[in-house]
Write an enzyme that holds these catalytic residues in place. Structure first.
Site, PDB file in Angstrom:
ATOM      1  N   GLY A   8       0.819  -1.216   0.000  1.00  0.00           N
ATOM      2  CA  GLY A   8       0.000   0.000   0.000  1.00  0.00           C
ATOM      3  C   GLY A   8       0.845   1.255   0.000  1.00  0.00           C
ATOM      4  O   GLY A   8       2.037   1.213  -0.309  1.00  0.00           O
ATOM      5  N   HIS A  46       2.171   4.431  -5.079  1.00  0.00           N
ATOM      6  CA  HIS A  46       2.892   5.517  -5.758  1.00  0.00           C
ATOM      7  C   HIS A  46       3.110   5.136  -7.211  1.00  0.00           C
ATOM      8  O   HIS A  46       2.671   4.049  -7.646  1.00  0.00           O
ATOM      9  CB  HIS A  46       4.200   5.814  -5.026  1.00  0.00           C
ATOM     10  CG  HIS A  46       5.081   4.614  -4.810  1.00  0.00           C
ATOM     11  ND1 HIS A  46       5.589   3.849  -5.840  1.00  0.00           N
ATOM     12  CD2 HIS A  46       5.524   4.020  -3.668  1.00  0.00           C
ATOM     13  CE1 HIS A  46       6.324   2.875  -5.359  1.00  0.00           C
ATOM     14  NE2 HIS A  46       6.300   2.934  -4.033  1.00  0.00           N
ATOM     15  N   HIS A  67       4.230   1.515  -8.011  1.00  0.00           N
ATOM     16  CA  HIS A  67       3.157   0.512  -7.976  1.00  0.00           C
ATOM     17  C   HIS A  67       2.256   0.646  -9.204  1.00  0.00           C
ATOM     18  O   HIS A  67       1.856  -0.355  -9.805  1.00  0.00           O
ATOM     19  CB  HIS A  67       2.295   0.704  -6.726  1.00  0.00           C
ATOM     20  CG  HIS A  67       3.034   0.554  -5.426  1.00  0.00           C
ATOM     21  ND1 HIS A  67       3.023   1.530  -4.457  1.00  0.00           N
ATOM     22  CD2 HIS A  67       3.797  -0.451  -4.931  1.00  0.00           C
ATOM     23  CE1 HIS A  67       3.737   1.126  -3.411  1.00  0.00           C
ATOM     24  NE2 HIS A  67       4.222  -0.069  -3.674  1.00  0.00           N
ATOM     25  N   SER A 110       9.581   5.375  -3.549  1.00  0.00           N
ATOM     26  CA  SER A 110       9.336   4.380  -2.505  1.00  0.00           C
ATOM     27  C   SER A 110       8.334   4.937  -1.492  1.00  0.00           C
ATOM     28  O   SER A 110       8.310   6.143  -1.233  1.00  0.00           O
ATOM     29  CB  SER A 110      10.658   4.055  -1.788  1.00  0.00           C
ATOM     30  OG  SER A 110      10.399   3.420  -0.547  1.00  0.00           O
ATOM     31  N   SER A 111       7.537   4.038  -0.913  1.00  0.00           N
ATOM     32  CA  SER A 111       6.569   4.474   0.117  1.00  0.00           C
ATOM     33  C   SER A 111       7.301   5.094   1.298  1.00  0.00           C
ATOM     34  O   SER A 111       6.762   5.934   2.008  1.00  0.00           O
ATOM     35  CB  SER A 111       5.744   3.283   0.611  1.00  0.00           C
ATOM     36  OG  SER A 111       5.136   2.627  -0.472  1.00  0.00           O
ATOM     37  N   ARG A 112       8.545   4.660   1.531  1.00  0.00           N
ATOM     38  CA  ARG A 112       9.299   5.164   2.687  1.00  0.00           C
ATOM     39  C   ARG A 112       9.916   6.535   2.424  1.00  0.00           C
ATOM     40  O   ARG A 112      10.459   7.140   3.352  1.00  0.00           O
ATOM     41  CB  ARG A 112      10.377   4.159   3.102  1.00  0.00           C
ATOM     42  CG  ARG A 112       9.806   2.908   3.775  1.00  0.00           C
ATOM     43  CD  ARG A 112      10.899   2.036   4.350  1.00  0.00           C
ATOM     44  NE  ARG A 112      10.381   0.981   5.200  1.00  0.00           N
ATOM     45  CZ  ARG A 112      10.276  -0.302   4.847  1.00  0.00           C
ATOM     46  NH1 ARG A 112      10.639  -0.695   3.639  1.00  0.00           N
ATOM     47  NH2 ARG A 112       9.809  -1.205   5.693  1.00  0.00           N
TER      48      ARG A 112
HETATM   49  P1  AMP Z   1       6.106  -2.491  -1.712  1.00  0.00           P
HETATM   50  O1  AMP Z   1       4.736  -1.921  -1.556  1.00  0.00           O
HETATM   51  O2  AMP Z   1       7.196  -1.534  -1.381  1.00  0.00           O
HETATM   52  O3  AMP Z   1       6.241  -3.845  -1.052  1.00  0.00           O
HETATM   53  O4  AMP Z   1       6.304  -2.775  -3.273  1.00  0.00           O
HETATM   54  C1  AMP Z   1       5.376  -3.541  -4.001  1.00  0.00           C
HETATM   55  C2  AMP Z   1       5.934  -3.815  -5.365  1.00  0.00           C
HETATM   56  O5  AMP Z   1       6.193  -2.574  -6.032  1.00  0.00           O
HETATM   57  C3  AMP Z   1       7.255  -4.574  -5.357  1.00  0.00           C
HETATM   58  O6  AMP Z   1       7.263  -5.509  -6.429  1.00  0.00           O
HETATM   59  C4  AMP Z   1       8.276  -3.474  -5.564  1.00  0.00           C
HETATM   60  O7  AMP Z   1       9.482  -3.921  -6.138  1.00  0.00           O
HETATM   61  C5  AMP Z   1       7.510  -2.569  -6.511  1.00  0.00           C
HETATM   62  N1  AMP Z   1       8.069  -1.203  -6.476  1.00  0.00           N
HETATM   63  C6  AMP Z   1       8.279  -0.442  -5.374  1.00  0.00           C
HETATM   64  N2  AMP Z   1       8.855   0.731  -5.724  1.00  0.00           N
HETATM   65  C7  AMP Z   1       9.032   0.691  -7.067  1.00  0.00           C
HETATM   66  C8  AMP Z   1       9.606   1.588  -8.034  1.00  0.00           C
HETATM   67  N3  AMP Z   1      10.110   2.769  -7.686  1.00  0.00           N
HETATM   68  N4  AMP Z   1       9.620   1.211  -9.332  1.00  0.00           N
HETATM   69  C9  AMP Z   1       9.105   0.005  -9.703  1.00  0.00           C
HETATM   70  N5  AMP Z   1       8.555  -0.884  -8.845  1.00  0.00           N
HETATM   71  C10 AMP Z   1       8.524  -0.547  -7.548  1.00  0.00           C
END
Ligand code: AMP
Length: 283
Positions: A31, A34, A37, A185-187
């Site tokens: 979640g 961004h 995602h 990134s969400s962070r």
């Molecule tokens: P997360 O919500 O951070 O667990 O990420 C969910 C999915 O989105 C994972 O497959 C991540 O690798 C992908 N993801 C996160 N940030 C990016 C980004 N900047 N570019 C492409 N994919 C991303």
């Protein structure tokens, strides 16, 4: 878009979609959606007739001193973004339905899960492998899309699918970056505007490596040391690790051999925020 919270209900829907010959694509996230995602959803849409998005902040992949409880959960905003992205089903379970009280069974990754991120975050990849397997069984996709942003996670998921004979096609999506090169990134919301500017040094490090290798400099540990120094001399930043690895095993690489694929991995702090980034290295 239909929002589903119960695993059994999601499974029943997925089963029906399969019986109706729908090609199911899944995008798994924690979640705080961004552009990264959304790019995965767009990629899924290119081949899948039905898109399932999962949102689950998976407790088993967080260490005890990590940000599980602070992790951003803007659910209504996520629902709006997923609706606009034409997601068909949003699967958003609560932790208790994924890990009920008597839950015992977990997956164990091998050596690949103990290097780099796995070494810094013990148990992290076992948690990832377990939840990804559960979510695959719940959503029954033909194809699952993961971002290269989490390159080691992607390698572990490919290994998992092969090792356990899972019947799903894993597709990777390129890293989406902000204008200054910082990987979205969400962070990133934890970063001050100064830290956000400084954090572009990770991307500059990747560009530096690609330039060195294009110029036939193949001494990978020396290039990694230069990048560490670039990060160290950026105010507010410090490196955690900078390493070149072969694409398949994530074993540290000393030099570039023709015909083999490599990746540069970077983990670094901007202020107190830990960031990871990576880039493909072409010989
Ligand atoms: P997360 O919500 O951070 O667990 O990420 C969910 C999915 O989105 C994972 O497959 C991540 O690798 C992908 N993801 C996160 N940030 C990016 C980004 N900047 N570019 C492409 N994919 C991303």
């Amino acid at each position: 878009m239909q929002i589903i919270t119960e695993p059994r209900q999601m499974q029943a829907i997925a089963e029906k979609l399969r019986l109706n010959r729908q090609f199911i694509g899944v995008v798994m996230t924690m979640g705080a959606l961004h552009e990264g995602h959304l790019s995965l959803i767009k990629l899924a849409r290119q081949s899948a007739g039905t898109i399932i998005l999962t949102i689950f902040v998976n407790p088993s992949q967080f260490g005890i001193d990590e940000d599980l409880h602070q992790y951003p959960r803007p659910f209504e905003q996520d629902v709006a973004l997923a609706t606009a992205a034409e997601v068909d089903y949003l699967f958003a379970p609560v932790a208790g339905t994924i890990y009920p009280e008597n839950y015992q069974t977990t997956l164990q990754c091998g050596a690949l899960g103990e290097r780099f991120e796995g070494e810094r975050r013990p148990g992290h990849f076992n948690g990832v492998a377990t939840v990804v397997t559960k979510l695959l069984h719940i959503t029954k996709p033909h194809r699952a899309i993961f971002g290269e942003k989490d390159a080691q996670q992607l390698a572990i998921i490919r290994r998992l699918v092969e090792d356990l004979n899972l019947d799903v096609d894993i597709v990777s999506a390129p890293i989406i970056r902000e204008e200054n090169g910082l990987a979205v990134s969400s962070r990133n919301i934890y970063l001050s505007s100064q830290e956000r500017n400084a954090a572009s040094i990770l991307y500059q490090g990747i560009c530096h490596a690609q330039k060195c290798i294009a110029e036939q400099n193949k001494n990978l540990p020396a290039i990694a040391a230069e990048i560490e120094q670039m990060i160290r001399s950026t105010p507010g930043c410090r490196p955690d690790y900078v390493a070149f690895v072969d694409e398949e095993q994530f074993e540290p690489a000393e030099t570039v051999e023709a015909g083999k694929e490599y990746r540069l991995l970077i983990a670094a702090y901007a202020g107190s925020v830990r960031l990871i980034d990576n880039g493909k290295i072409c010989a």
